[in-house]
Enzyme design. Structure first.
Site, PDB file in Angstrom:
ATOM      1  N   ARG A  18       0.805  -1.216   0.000  1.00 21.55           N
ATOM      2  CA  ARG A  18       0.000   0.000   0.000  1.00 21.55           C
ATOM      3  C   ARG A  18       0.845   1.277   0.000  1.00 21.55           C
ATOM      4  O   ARG A  18       0.305   2.375  -0.078  1.00 21.55           O
ATOM      5  CB  ARG A  18      -0.948   0.002   1.217  1.00 21.55           C
ATOM      6  CG  ARG A  18      -2.071  -0.988   1.119  1.00 21.55           C
ATOM      7  CD  ARG A  18      -3.034  -0.669  -0.010  1.00 21.55           C
ATOM      8  NE  ARG A  18      -3.757   0.564   0.234  1.00 21.55           N
ATOM      9  CZ  ARG A  18      -4.949   0.610   0.834  1.00 21.55           C
ATOM     10  NH1 ARG A  18      -5.538  -0.506   1.236  1.00 21.55           N
ATOM     11  NH2 ARG A  18      -5.546   1.761   1.026  1.00 21.55           N
ATOM     12  N   HIS A  43      15.824 -10.391   5.399  1.00 18.21           N
ATOM     13  CA  HIS A  43      16.546 -10.829   4.199  1.00 18.21           C
ATOM     14  C   HIS A  43      16.329  -9.789   3.101  1.00 18.21           C
ATOM     15  O   HIS A  43      15.471  -9.949   2.235  1.00 18.21           O
ATOM     16  CB  HIS A  43      16.033 -12.201   3.749  1.00 18.21           C
ATOM     17  CG  HIS A  43      16.842 -12.825   2.661  1.00 18.21           C
ATOM     18  ND1 HIS A  43      16.963 -14.187   2.518  1.00 18.21           N
ATOM     19  CD2 HIS A  43      17.561 -12.301   1.644  1.00 18.21           C
ATOM     20  CE1 HIS A  43      17.723 -14.461   1.468  1.00 18.21           C
ATOM     21  NE2 HIS A  43      18.089 -13.320   0.918  1.00 18.21           N
ATOM     22  N   GLU A  70      20.189 -11.769   6.523  1.00 22.23           N
ATOM     23  CA  GLU A  70      20.481 -12.793   5.518  1.00 22.23           C
ATOM     24  C   GLU A  70      20.630 -12.147   4.148  1.00 22.23           C
ATOM     25  O   GLU A  70      20.007 -11.119   3.863  1.00 22.23           O
ATOM     26  CB  GLU A  70      19.333 -13.804   5.422  1.00 22.23           C
ATOM     27  CG  GLU A  70      19.053 -14.572   6.682  1.00 22.23           C
ATOM     28  CD  GLU A  70      17.921 -15.577   6.486  1.00 22.23           C
ATOM     29  OE1 GLU A  70      17.802 -16.481   7.326  1.00 22.23           O
ATOM     30  OE2 GLU A  70      17.161 -15.444   5.508  1.00 22.23           O
ATOM     31  N   THR A 100      12.253 -16.891  -3.651  1.00 17.79           N
ATOM     32  CA  THR A 100      12.740 -17.243  -2.327  1.00 17.79           C
ATOM     33  C   THR A 100      14.003 -18.070  -2.489  1.00 17.79           C
ATOM     34  O   THR A 100      14.363 -18.453  -3.611  1.00 17.79           O
ATOM     35  CB  THR A 100      11.676 -18.025  -1.525  1.00 17.79           C
ATOM     36  OG1 THR A 100      12.125 -18.210  -0.174  1.00 17.79           O
ATOM     37  CG2 THR A 100      11.382 -19.368  -2.157  1.00 17.79           C
ATOM     38  N   HIS A 190      13.681 -22.542   6.542  1.00 21.41           N
ATOM     39  CA  HIS A 190      12.963 -22.631   5.272  1.00 21.41           C
ATOM     40  C   HIS A 190      11.853 -23.678   5.354  1.00 21.41           C
ATOM     41  O   HIS A 190      12.121 -24.870   5.473  1.00 21.41           O
ATOM     42  CB  HIS A 190      13.874 -22.942   4.077  1.00 21.41           C
ATOM     43  CG  HIS A 190      13.305 -22.414   2.784  1.00 21.41           C
ATOM     44  ND1 HIS A 190      13.594 -21.165   2.302  1.00 21.41           N
ATOM     45  CD2 HIS A 190      12.425 -22.942   1.909  1.00 21.41           C
ATOM     46  CE1 HIS A 190      12.934 -20.951   1.175  1.00 21.41           C
ATOM     47  NE2 HIS A 190      12.218 -22.017   0.914  1.00 21.41           N
ATOM     48  N   HIS A 214       7.692 -17.093   6.726  1.00 23.21           N
ATOM     49  CA  HIS A 214       6.467 -17.258   5.939  1.00 23.21           C
ATOM     50  C   HIS A 214       5.394 -18.043   6.688  1.00 23.21           C
ATOM     51  O   HIS A 214       4.242 -17.596   6.792  1.00 23.21           O
ATOM     52  CB  HIS A 214       6.790 -17.946   4.613  1.00 23.21           C
ATOM     53  CG  HIS A 214       5.603 -18.106   3.723  1.00 23.21           C
ATOM     54  ND1 HIS A 214       5.128 -17.075   2.943  1.00 23.21           N
ATOM     55  CD2 HIS A 214       4.777 -19.149   3.506  1.00 23.21           C
ATOM     56  CE1 HIS A 214       4.064 -17.486   2.275  1.00 23.21           C
ATOM     57  NE2 HIS A 214       3.827 -18.738   2.605  1.00 23.21           N
TER      58      HIS A 214
END
Length: 237
Positions: A18, A43, A70, A100, A190, A214
């Site tokens: 936004r 990251h 990272e 990713t 991950h 995530h």
């Protein structure tokens, strides 16, 4: 207890959608630490599509737990890390434009390069970690670079576990045993989630830290951020 470092990239993605400052990345980082997480991970990528380089600078005064940055150690990234001086830098070989991270380092092919970069970070008092696949030769190669830690790339484990194949943990067990023998600290990250984190933790000896973004942020949409952070902490005991 294995430490939980929360990757807040997805918070930045939502903010950037936004163009304003909602959600407030710095407030979220502060709250996550208040909720009990022992670290914050970011990251930043060259296109700054989620975490911006200025975010990394702004977070320096906000993160009072462990601060983990990272990324692929290109020139701009190296300069940013040396400016921010986080607790830890995790080197990830992600290509420009990658959605990713998709693989660990070839620590044999890039050994000289990694050794040079790692030495620079360590001279500046920054702990180093290398993103690696659970392959014996890559663990041995990581040791030769002088890194303090490795971060096991856990996508394969998470995929196999979701299929009901618990034997997918075996390469990670072997990698962890070797890393311990070589004196390397072990991190992991991950696709780790509430569904698989307890099993992973119980099977990896001397797991020091996990970095989760995530899945944790997605789970928090249903369960609440404070609640989810503490659910992870309980599973990591």
């Amino acid at each position: 207890m294995t430490k939980l470092s929360v990757n807040i990239n997805k918070i930045a993605t939502l903010r950037n959608a936004r163009g304003g400052n909602v959600p407030d990345l710095l407030k979220v980082a502060t709250d996550i630490q208040k909720f009990g997480a022992q670290g914050i991970t970011i990251h930043p990528r060259p296109d700054e599509r989620h975490i911006r380089y200025q975010d990394a600078r702004d977070l320096k005064s906000i993160v009072y737990t462990e601060y983990n940055i990272e990324g692929n150690p290109q020139h701009n990234f190296i300069d940013l890390v040396l400016e921010c001086k986080p607790t830890q830098v995790t080197l990830v070989p992600d290509a420009i434009g990658a959605i990713t991270s998709s693989a660990g380092w070839d620590t044999i092919k890039f050994q000289d390069y990694l050794t040079e970069v790692i030495s620079e970070f360590q001279r500046n008092g920054i702990r180093t970690s290398i993103f690696v696949d659970p392959i014996q030769e890559m663990i041995e190669g990581a040791k030769k670079t002088g890194t303090n830690r490795i971060e096991l790339y856990t996508e394969s484990f998470a995929h196999q576990y979701s299929l009901g194949n618990e034997k997918g943990i075996e390469p990670y067990k072997k990698a962890a045993i070797l890393a311990n023998e070589l004196g390397l600290g072990i991190n992991a990250g991950h696709d780790l989630s509430l569904d698989n984190i307890k099993f992973f933790k119980e099977n990896i000896p001397d797991l020091l830290e996990v970095s989760i973004g995530h899945a944790l942020i997605s789970e928090a949409l249903y369960l609440g951020l404070d609640n989810v952070v503490n659910m992870y902490l309980n599973k990591l005991k």
